[in-house]
Design a protein around this motif. Structure first.
Motif, PDB file in Angstrom:
ATOM      1  N   VAL A 264       0.838  -1.205   0.000  1.00 10.84           N
ATOM      2  CA  VAL A 264       0.000   0.000   0.000  1.00 10.84           C
ATOM      3  C   VAL A 264       0.867   1.246   0.000  1.00 10.84           C
ATOM      4  O   VAL A 264       0.591   2.218  -0.720  1.00 10.84           O
ATOM      5  N   THR A 265       1.942   1.244   0.807  1.00  9.45           N
ATOM      6  CA  THR A 265       2.800   2.429   0.869  1.00  9.45           C
ATOM      7  C   THR A 265       3.556   2.659  -0.431  1.00  9.45           C
ATOM      8  O   THR A 265       3.852   3.795  -0.794  1.00  9.45           O
ATOM      9  N   VAL A 266       3.882   1.564  -1.151  1.00 10.04           N
ATOM     10  CA  VAL A 266       4.545   1.713  -2.453  1.00 10.04           C
ATOM     11  C   VAL A 266       3.570   2.278  -3.469  1.00 10.04           C
ATOM     12  O   VAL A 266       3.908   3.156  -4.274  1.00 10.04           O
ATOM     13  N   ALA A 267       2.339   1.776  -3.429  1.00  3.18           N
ATOM     14  CA  ALA A 267       1.328   2.257  -4.368  1.00  3.18           C
ATOM     15  C   ALA A 267       0.995   3.728  -4.144  1.00  3.18           C
ATOM     16  O   ALA A 267       0.630   4.446  -5.083  1.00  3.18           O
ATOM     17  N   TYR A 268       1.117   4.168  -2.901  1.00  8.38           N
ATOM     18  CA  TYR A 268       0.842   5.573  -2.569  1.00  8.38           C
ATOM     19  C   TYR A 268       2.073   6.166  -1.900  1.00  8.38           C
ATOM     20  O   TYR A 268       2.001   6.720  -0.788  1.00  8.38           O
ATOM     21  N   SER A 269       3.202   6.029  -2.565  1.00 12.28           N
ATOM     22  CA  SER A 269       4.506   6.367  -1.981  1.00 12.28           C
ATOM     23  C   SER A 269       4.617   7.814  -1.524  1.00 12.28           C
ATOM     24  O   SER A 269       5.284   8.108  -0.532  1.00 12.28           O
ATOM     25  N   ASP A 270       3.970   8.732  -2.213  1.00 12.44           N
ATOM     26  CA  ASP A 270       4.084  10.143  -1.842  1.00 12.44           C
ATOM     27  C   ASP A 270       3.487  10.418  -0.465  1.00 12.44           C
ATOM     28  O   ASP A 270       3.999  11.233   0.306  1.00 12.44           O
ATOM     29  N   GLN A 271       2.401   9.726  -0.153  1.00 10.64           N
ATOM     30  CA  GLN A 271       1.718   9.971   1.109  1.00 10.64           C
ATOM     31  C   GLN A 271       2.303   9.178   2.275  1.00 10.64           C
ATOM     32  O   GLN A 271       2.123   9.537   3.429  1.00 10.64           O
TER      33      GLN A 271
END
Length: 284
Positions: A264-271
């Motif tokens: 999940v963090t890779v998919a939404y890396s900016d956040q």
């Protein structure tokens, strides 16, 4: 699981510690050693060593052959090897049956899995977050290494979807068979519960040094300190339930959760850049 005897000569204790360390490290080294010629052979026949294939080979040789294979081999070979070793060293001890208890979890085991999972995950992530906050407050920068499998997953997010089920089906069970079933079981033959859990947990966490990539020596040492939290949970749950399925489930679901969150963090890396670093530090 074998338990400590009331008489614990120094030599017997030293042999137990040495054999536990050799079994834990030897399982990983055997798997890695077998993986190298397999990689060379595949390369020679023209097969491209993709990240996906690298993960599959690692699961097959290191977790499968190295961890589970050594665990089962030890249980099978011990009745013939142990008396011979004792006779050569002059150790007088009662013969004991060494096994790795495994059964379908009952209600108590299921509760232990749930509590152990929450403590392992919460403790590891809390430790990672506290270290990050401490660095920011003090203005220091501690460079910690990252788990190689997690790092590959970050660079190839689709592999994290493979590692999630593999954590429960392969990684957790195979590593627990070796480190709790064999290493902790061997140490517990001559040590009481507290050192019998602490020593194998330290061996397990310490050997993860070789799974870390990058980072400074001090940073990696701190990372291993974080990994000691779930390692202790695995050990305590095995001691409490005497059922290898329990720490296997805790370990597997723990890893699967981290890989899921990392995806999940890779998919939404900016956040989620800060959370990503905490998850990498807690990966086993």
């Amino acid at each position: 699981m074998s338990t400590a005897s009331s008489n614990r000569p120094l030599l017997q204790s030293a042999v137990a510690l040495l054999s536990a360390l050799l079994l834990g490290a030897g399982g990983l080294l055997l798997g890695f050693g077998l993986m190298i010629p397999a990689v060379i052979a595949l390369t020679l026949v023209g097969l491209e060593l993709t990240p996906s294939l690298n993960i599959v080979l690692s699961l097959l040789f290191i977790q499968g052959v190295g961890c589970a294979g050594v665990a089962f081999s030890y249980v099978k070979a011990r009745p013939a090897v142990a008396p011979w070793v004792r006779s050569k060293l002059g150790i007088v001890a009662e013969s004991s049956v060494f096994d790795i208890p495994a059964e379908v979890p009952d209600l108590r085991d299921a509760i232990t899995v749930g509590v152990g999972y929450c403590v392992a995950l919460g403790g590891a992530i809390l430790g990672s977050v506290l270290i990050t906050l401490a660095q920011r407050l003090t203005g220091t920068e501690l460079e910690t290494g990252t788990n190689q499998a997690a790092q590959i997953g970050m660079e190839n997010p689709e592999l994290l979807l493979l590692l999630i089920p593999a954590s429960v089906l392969v990684i957790g069970p195979s590593e627990e068979l070796l480190f709790r079933g064999v290493v902790q079981g061997r140490v517990r033959e001559v040590f009481s519960p507290v050192p019998g859990i602490l020593i194998p947990s330290a061996i397990f966490a310490g050997l993860h040094w070789f799974a870390l990539t990058g980072g400074s020596a001090s940073g990696n040492f701190v990372a291993l300190g974080i990994l000691l939290v779930p390692a202790l949970v695995f050990g305590i749950s095995y001691e409490y339930t005497d059922n290898i399925v329990v720490p296997s489930l805790i370990h597997g679901v723990y890893n699967a959760t981290l890989f899921t969150l990392l995806y999940v963090t890779v998919a939404y890396s900016d956040q989620f850049e800060a959370a990503q670093q905490a998850l990498l530090a807690a990966s086993l």
